[in-house]
Design an enzyme around this catalytic site. Structure first.
Site, mmCIF file in Angstrom:
data_model
loop_
_atom_site.group_PDB
_atom_site.id
_atom_site.type_symbol
_atom_site.label_atom_id
_atom_site.label_comp_id
_atom_site.label_asym_id
_atom_site.label_seq_id
_atom_site.Cartn_x
_atom_site.Cartn_y
_atom_site.Cartn_z
ATOM 1 N N ASP A 120 0.954 -1.228 0.053
ATOM 2 C CA ASP A 120 -0.051 -0.114 0.002
ATOM 3 C C ASP A 120 0.780 1.326 -0.044
ATOM 4 O O ASP A 120 2.146 1.087 0.291
ATOM 5 C CB ASP A 120 -0.919 -0.111 1.412
ATOM 6 C CG ASP A 120 -1.717 1.146 1.469
ATOM 7 O OD1 ASP A 120 -2.415 1.609 0.173
ATOM 8 O OD2 ASP A 120 -2.035 1.763 2.481
ATOM 9 N N THR B 60 -0.010 4.826 1.310
ATOM 10 C CA THR B 60 -0.292 5.735 2.499
ATOM 11 C C THR B 60 0.154 4.805 3.928
ATOM 12 O O THR B 60 -0.627 3.829 4.103
ATOM 13 C CB THR B 60 -1.677 6.317 2.562
ATOM 14 O OG1 THR B 60 -1.867 7.085 1.352
ATOM 15 C CG2 THR B 60 -1.597 7.190 3.829
ATOM 16 N N ASP C 179 -1.226 -0.833 6.064
ATOM 17 C CA ASP C 179 -1.569 -0.304 7.394
ATOM 18 C C ASP C 179 -2.986 0.141 7.856
ATOM 19 O O ASP C 179 -3.390 0.363 8.946
ATOM 20 C CB ASP C 179 -0.646 1.145 7.791
ATOM 21 C CG ASP C 179 -1.202 2.092 7.199
ATOM 22 O OD1 ASP C 179 -1.783 2.225 5.814
ATOM 23 O OD2 ASP C 179 -1.146 3.402 7.749
#
Length: 679
Positions: A363, A365, A562
């Site tokens: 991912d 961000t 996250d």
């Protein structure tokens, strides 16, 4: 094993874990006393041999028949169904050791003098009791690890608000339980409240924080006609929405279902272990039966006593202590080693599987980037200095709670700029802020705000677009109706990201980026980091589909993320890797957590995985070699030529030595170097 619900609820109780915990702690003292009596009782002059035997019988009986009862039941079930496994051998081994010892305690005269030691017939109550206690301990550790797999789902279920404020037809408002909300209901969402269900905005304008689902740190402006997602946070203005999807149809509920389904689908290593256990157990049982018959029918007198003792010796020496310790000891040491460098493994399967991973999906961000807005740069028009623009903008933003404002104020204070007081502060939701600073009218916001004030921002639009293409948010500053410049705020790349990606490529991994950000921003980020495969504007189900597609192509996939939006993909991947700086749901869905959010931990974890699997293979080799040599000796293979027999006592000692060798080898993992950074 006990049955588990398909979709766990918010109840934290686990009856099986509670039951095993009670059995373990109530009987552990009894097992320890039996062990001390067996190992050192003969050295205590005030304890005679008969008393020791009867004391061990009395103390070990509740351990075997109460604490070990679930294992004996599973053993019987495995025999009835024909699915032989480790429970079969544990049950038979415990029963054989305990049963033989009971006979020796009640009828010692039937045993020849060669089986007497320290004034009594050798008994093995301690072997039966300790095996039960150790097996209970292993089950407690496993049950606690398994219970964590439902923690992600429980966290997700806890995100949704419990009530909604419904607008009735007569204009009145009332708070109702979420279960009473129906499709088409009009609901009011006040500032600071969570959106109760998926819906469409009817009235109002506000910034919605969707980070719990999208992972993106900036609120998204919503107005009439826009869709909103249940459990997201309304940050500023009031909204009236119409419920469009409720209950199991909401986005949050669908993510819960995906996480649950992906978690239930993982167990490839267990099937292989069961197959190995079946043939191992079958071979041991057949050997024990053959030993009993051969000695009973053809052995010297008393032939059937020898037959029973030798077959018990076979079962005791083959009792799966070394085999049972081979993998758990390596896992325990490896887990401790990993934790010391900020890597948390959730289960053994992750350690075993990580070494085979050849594809890593990341991912953006919070994984490649810090995950929160940070100051990027100032661009000023002629006549204004960069520091003046930053100081004025920060002075104006002191009255704003927006994350972008916080980044600007933090940068100004970091440069020790003196901020002035702001008056007549006004927030225009979704477009910017206005106010008076040092007697000048300031406006800070997007192009829409500038246009509404008649400020021409065209001279800086090209420069602003460059920053937007790199994922930055741009805010123009107007002073007394004149454009002064702009400030860009971006989510900065972590300092360790580039080095981490280099290490992962060197290890032969294929790197893919999948993010909810716009495609243009994603591609720009990929070019900066040298990532050739980039997917932008992906939803949680898209990430899950990408993982499934790659696995169908035969790739071994790890997913690093996250956010809650990453949870389904984290659960479905061969190894899910969560950032310790991310959400609890992401960490609960993943098998591996990087405490510091440093991607370099993946390379370290992979090196540890390789070392651990090699160590487990060595341990299994020790255990199998021990059984290959020990079982024939226990069966009496040396008796015809050398007259040597391996009594159950010696078999128990050999069993202990095999366990010591396995433990010693596993401890070597503490000295493994995982990278050049290790001491």
């Amino acid at each position: 094993m006990a049955l588990e619900p398909v979709l766990p609820g918010t109840d934290d109780s686990n009856p099986e874990l509670d039951d095993f915990t009670r059995r373990f702690w109530w009987t552990l003292p009894l097992s320890l006393v039996v062990l001390v009596l067996a190992m050192a009782g003969h050295r205590l002059a005030w304890i005679n041999a008969d008393f020791r035997t009867w004391a061990e019988l009395v103390l070990s009986t509740p351990v075997v028949l109460w604490a070990g009862w679930p294992f004996l039941v599973r053993c019987v079930q495995s025999l009835r169904s024909g699915n032989l496994n480790m429970w079969t051998l544990i049950g038979i081994g415990v029963t054989a050791a305990y049963g033989y010892s009971v006979v020796a305690a009640l009828m010692p005269d039937v045993f020849p003098m060669s089986f007497h030691e320290h004034g009594r017939v050798s008994v093995y109550f301690e072997a039966a009791a300790i095996i039960v206690s150790l097996t209970l301990l292993g089950q407690l550790l496993e049950l606690r690890a398994r219970s964590k797999t439902s923690a992600a789902i429980k966290s997700l279920l806890g995100l949704a608000p419990r009530t909604a404020r419904r607008l009735d037809a007569d204009g009145t408002e009332s708070d109702v339980p979420l279960a009473e909300v129906r499709t088409g209901d009009r609901l009011r969402v006040r500032p600071g409240e969570k959106v109760p269900v998926d819906g469409e905005v009817l009235e109002g304008r506000s910034g919605i924080d969707e980070s719990m689902l999208t992972g993106e740190p900036l609120p998204v402006t919503k107005s009439a006609g826009d869709k909103v997602i249940g459990a997201t946070l309304n940050t500023s203005g009031a909204l009236v929405i119409r419920a469009t999807r409720i209950g199991a149809d909401t986005v949050l509920a669908q993510i819960v279902q995906m996480v649950a389904q992906a978690q239930r689908s993982r167990a490839p290593m267990q099937r292989m272990a069961d197959q190995v256990s079946f043939w191992f157990v079958l071979a041991v049982l057949l050997t024990a039966v053959a030993t009993l018959l051969i000695w009973g029918l053809f052995g010297p007198e008393p032939s059937w006593v020898y037959a029973v003792l030798n077959s018990v010796a076979v079962l005791i020496i083959a009792c799966p202590c070394a085999l049972g310790l081979a993998t758990p000891m390596s896992i325990m040491v490896a887990t401790g080693k990993a934790a010391s460098v900020g890597i948390l493994f959730r289960d053994a399967e992750a350690i075993e599987t990580l070494r085979q991973v050849d594809t890593l999906i990341v991912d953006k961000t919070g994984t490649l980037t810090v995950g929160r807005p940070g100051f990027d740069r100032v661009v000023a028009v002629e006549g204004f200095a960069d520091t003046d623009i930053l100081r004025l903008a920060a002075s104006l933003d002191q009255g704003s709670e927006h994350p972008l404002a916080a980044a600007i104020v933090a940068q100004a204070r970091g440069q020790s700029l003196s901020l002035s007081a702001v008056s007549d502060f006004q927030s225009d939701t979704g477009i910017g802020v206005r106010g008076q600073v040092e007697g000048r009218a300031l406006a800070l916001g997007n192009t829409t705000l500038m246009a509404s004030l008649g400020v021409d921002s065209s001279t800086l639009q090209a420069a602003a677009e460059e920053r937007r293409a790199l994922g930055a948010s741009v805010m123009f500053l107007a002073v007394d109706g004149r454009l002064a410049g702009f400030i860009s705020v971006a989510d900065p790349i972590k300092d360790t990201t580039e080095r981490a990606l280099q290490e992962l490529r060197a290890a032969g991994l294929r790197i893919i980026m999948a993010t909810g950000d716009g495609t243009t921003t994603a591609i720009a980020m990929g070019e900066m980091l040298g990532i050739g495969e980039v997917f932008g504007e992906v939803r949680p189900e898209d990430k899950l589909a990408l993982v499934s597609k790659l696995k169908a192509q035969g790739r071994r996939v790890a997913m690093a993320g996250d956010g809650i939006n990453d949870a389904p993909a984290l659960a479905a991947a061969d190894v899910g890797i969560a950032m310790g700086t991310g959400t609890d749901v992401a960490m609960s869905s993943a098998q591996l957590t990087l405490v510091k959010g440093d991607l370099r931990g993946i390379a370290r974890a992979r090196a540890l995985s390789q070392a651990t699997v090699a160590n487990m293979k060595q341990n299994l080799g020790f255990a199998l070699l021990y059984n290959a040599l020990g079982v024939p000796l226990a069966a009496g293979a040396l008796y015809p030529q050398f007259g040597l027999l391996l009594s159950p006592m010696v078999a128990a000692l050999a069993m202990s030595l095999s366990s010591v060798s396995v433990v010693g080898n596993a401890l070597r993992l503490r000295r493994v170097r995982l990278s050049e950074l290790d001491p």
